[in-house]
Design an enzyme around this catalytic site. Structure first.
Site, PDB file in Angstrom:
ATOM      1  CE  LYS A 170      -4.209  -1.813   0.148  1.00  0.00           C
ATOM      2  NZ  LYS A 170      -5.085  -1.700  -1.036  1.00  0.00           N
ATOM      3  CD  GLU A 228     -10.052   3.812   0.729  1.00  0.00           C
ATOM      4  OE1 GLU A 228      -9.932   5.036   0.550  1.00  0.00           O
ATOM      5  OE2 GLU A 228      -9.335   2.964   0.146  1.00  0.00           O
ATOM      6  CB  SER A 251      -0.327  -8.210  -1.159  1.00  0.00           C
ATOM      7  OG  SER A 251      -1.185  -9.027  -0.391  1.00  0.00           O
TER       8      SER A 251
END
Lengths: 404, 271
Positions: A102, A124, A388
């Site tokens: 991210k 968010e 991830s």
């Protein structure tokens, strides 16, 4: 720019000159209140300029290297490979600073926001990984940060709530509907409708109105660009299969993009099967198919009832607990270029534990979905899995479920 | 009924032309809140208290343009069983006495197929449609199909809308131009947005249809200010949804507030 996309320029073009697609086949678009339309246009103009700008690119690349720790390693998962009878490589986004992919997107968007003169950032978050990444970048750049998070997700991802607050962000609890990622995203969009003149909304996935799906893809494609190069160095060939989990789908698009033009490479997105597709309690709109819908500003695969009410998703993994998916994924599915499958909560939990014991790597529950699918495949020759994120945040939830 | 059917677009135009108030009063009623039957009574009370045009909300799971009050009312309406057929039934019950314009989010318009949805809307007797998450770039097909049926597709403009966009949106407006008074979601505010008079003036110069101001108007004073600024219509939503929620008898509570708003819009010589 609403031309149909021709995805997947070669990685060596470095992302420049690519179209900023508004539509991916019949998907995408800008279904938002009029109040936001000028901001979307401003964002697109800013991105067109920034991605060609030497100053922006060198600052972003410098931070990706020195702050985030890129490039992340490509790791041959030796014992897991022995178990499945073929070589399986992990692209180690869990080793990216803040523990997931991210940060790649949050860094790029926050630098862009600063160029646009916006000092307040909203985001968010579901699992909290995007919230932590955004809070981290805001601390780095000295920007105000508000992260919307469903109260159910705050409960199950408490360590990430604590990290965000330590980093100086305000975590705004969202208590509506199922109080998970869908509601958090709606709350962030409502904030933006009110604050758009001073605020940039850092969407965390390849969802939302144009230009976000293309912008976030451009910022995440570094995953696949690095992995493709690393795989060629290590193996002298491309992987036969590239596998990634899909909630909104940013780590998957980020990994797939470099391989889209490599027709022989199979692309597999793994969605949340929840309690099983048949139960209706899942987060697998791409796998299930059905009539497209509009959610959070774009048309894509959406879980909805026959009148168009969005239905609640379900997944043990907060990051995949979302009734939509990025519009480019829907298009990749329809075109046959990628395929989408689902893995249940129980299968993901089993893989979470198995990979921890086999490889000494505790994956995020989201990632565990992709790993579960790989573990279950009897065939194949060379797999690349996007690892991830790391699973420290999930210990309480996963161990609690195991004991239950 | 005259032999030549009046279209929805024409009916809305007649209402703006016929009002004796300084601006048309346009209350918003959430369909199915607190129940379908009550929302019909609320609509009737609005008409009795001076409503010129009624905006009827279709409850939706993810209403991005709405603040907490209307969002909560929609959630409760859905929990109480409101659905498309029920809310269009409310429209059908009210349409003979007032032009009804449905406010409905885009996914619900497209879900059954655009033509099927508009066919049902037309059959209900509603005059038009407002889709708060369908900006001009996405509206082409909807506008074409609404035009074919004489239904007014009412677009929105906001304080952030730039001049070029405004001209383009105003030029394609049907029924009226819904002008958002503030940068924000629906909800009551202490004062109208600083720029609201400018926004009204810009909106009026962009279009031939009436300009209705909404979002954040809740008091007779604010309604009067909107009329003073040249608005042809005044939309009041959250204040009325709150009244419906708080009143022992929702219909009479809403009717009382609409009556006060109507008085605020009375011609100056009668004030």
């Amino acid at each position: 720019m609403s031309a149909d996309e021709a995805p997947g320029a070669r990685p060596d073009r470095g992302g420049s000159g690519l179209p900023i697609e508004h539509r991916f086949g019949p998907y995408g678009g800008q279904f938002v209140p009029e109040t936001l339309m000028p901001a979307l246009a401003e964002l697109e103009r800013a991105w067109v300029l920034a991605r060609e700008d030497e100053g922006y690119r060198s600052e972003l690349n410098g931070l990706l290297r020195d702050f985030a720790g890129r490039p992340t390693p490509l790791y041959l998962a030796r014992r897991l490979s022995e178990r499945v009878g073929r070589r399986v490589y992990f692209k180690r986004e869990d080793l990216n600073h803040t523990g997931s992919h991210k940060l790649n997107n949050a860094l790029g968007q926050a630098l862009l926001a600063r160029r646009m003169g916006k000092r307040r950032i909203i985001a968010e978050t579901g699992a909290g990984q995007h919230g932590v990444a955004t809070a981290t970048v805001c601390a780095l750049l000295g920007m105000e940060c508000v992260v919307y998070m469903g109260v159910e997700d705050m409960r199950r991802q408490l360590p990430n709530v604590q990290r965000m607050e330590l980093l100086g962000a305000t975590v705004a609890p969202v208590d509506a509907g199922a109080s998970t990622l869908k509601e958090a995203t709606s709350a962030a969009i409502r904030d933006w409708v009110t604050s758009v003149e001073s605020t940039h909304y850092v969407i965390g996935s390849v969802v939302g109105p144009a230009p976000y799906p293309a912008l976030v893809r451009d910022l995440q494609r570094v995953i696949g660009d690095e992995a493709r190069r690393q795989m060629l160095e290590r193996e002298g060939r491309l992987p036969a299969r590239v596998v990634a989990c899909v909630g909104g789908g940013s780590n998957a698009i980020g990994t797939f993009t470099a391989f889209i033009d490599d027709a022989a490479v199979e692309l597999v997105g793994v969605e949340a099967g929840g309690e099983g597709i048949d139960t209706g309690h899942h987060g697998a709109p791409l796998t299930v198919g059905g009539r497209p819908g509009i959610l959070h500003g774009s048309r894509s695969a959406v879980m909805q009832d026959e009148e168009g009410q969005i239905v609640q998703a379900h997944s043990i993994s907060a990051g995949l607990d979302y009734p939509g998916a990025g519009p480019q994924h829907a298009h990749l599915r329809d075109s046959g270029r990628a395929r989408y499958v689902a893995v249940t909560d129980d299968e993901a939990l089993a893989a979470f534990g198995e990979v921890a014991r086999l490889e000494g790597i505790i994956p995020a529950l989201e990632t565990a979905h992709a790993l579960a699918w790989v573990l279950a495949q009897p065939d194949g020759e060379l797999d690349l899995v996007c690892l991830s994120g790391r699973g420290d945040k999930d210990l309480a939830e996963a161990l609690g479920r195991e004991r239950a | 009924m005259s032999p030549v059917r009046t279209t929805g677009i024409e009916r809305i135009a007649e209402s703006f032309a016929a009002t004796s108030k300084r601006a048309a009063l346009m209350p918003y009623v959430m369909g199915g809140f607190p129940s379908l039957q009550e929302s019909v009574r609320i609509g009737e009370a609005c008409v009795g208290a001076g409503a010129d045009i009624l905006e009827l909300g279709m409850p939706y799971s993810d209403p991005l343009a709405d603040g907490p009050v209307i969002h909560a009312a929609g959630t409760r309406a859905l929990a109480a069983g409101a659905n498309v057929a029920g809310v269009l039934g409310v429209a059908r019950a009210l349409a003979p006495s007032v032009p009804v314009v449905l406010m409905c989010y885009a996914n619900m318009v497209f879900a059954p197929g655009l033509e099927a949805f508009l066919e049902r809307l037309e059959q209900s007797g509603a005059c038009g449609l407002i889709v708060p998450d369908l900006p001009q770039g996405e509206a082409g097909e909807v506008l074409e199909e609404c035009d074919r049926r004489g239904l007014a597709l009412v677009p929105l403009v906001a304080p952030t809308t730039t001049g070029e966009r405004l001209a383009s949106i105003g030029g394609r407006a049907r029924g009226f131009l819904y002008t958002v008074s503030v940068v924000g979601t629906t909800g009551e505010r202490r004062a109208l947005g600083e720029r609201f008079a400018e926004v009204v003036a810009a909106a009026k110069s962009s279009t031939d249809v009436p300009v209705a101001l909404g979002f954040g108007i809740g008091t007779p004073q604010q309604a009067a200010e909107a009329a003073d600024a040249g608005a042809d219509g005044v939309i009041v939503g959250t204040r009325l949804v709150r009244a419906a929620d708080e009143g022992d008898d929702p219909a009479s509570a809403v009717g009382a507030v609409v009556g006060e708003l109507a008085a605020g819009l009375a011609p100056t010589d009668r004030r």
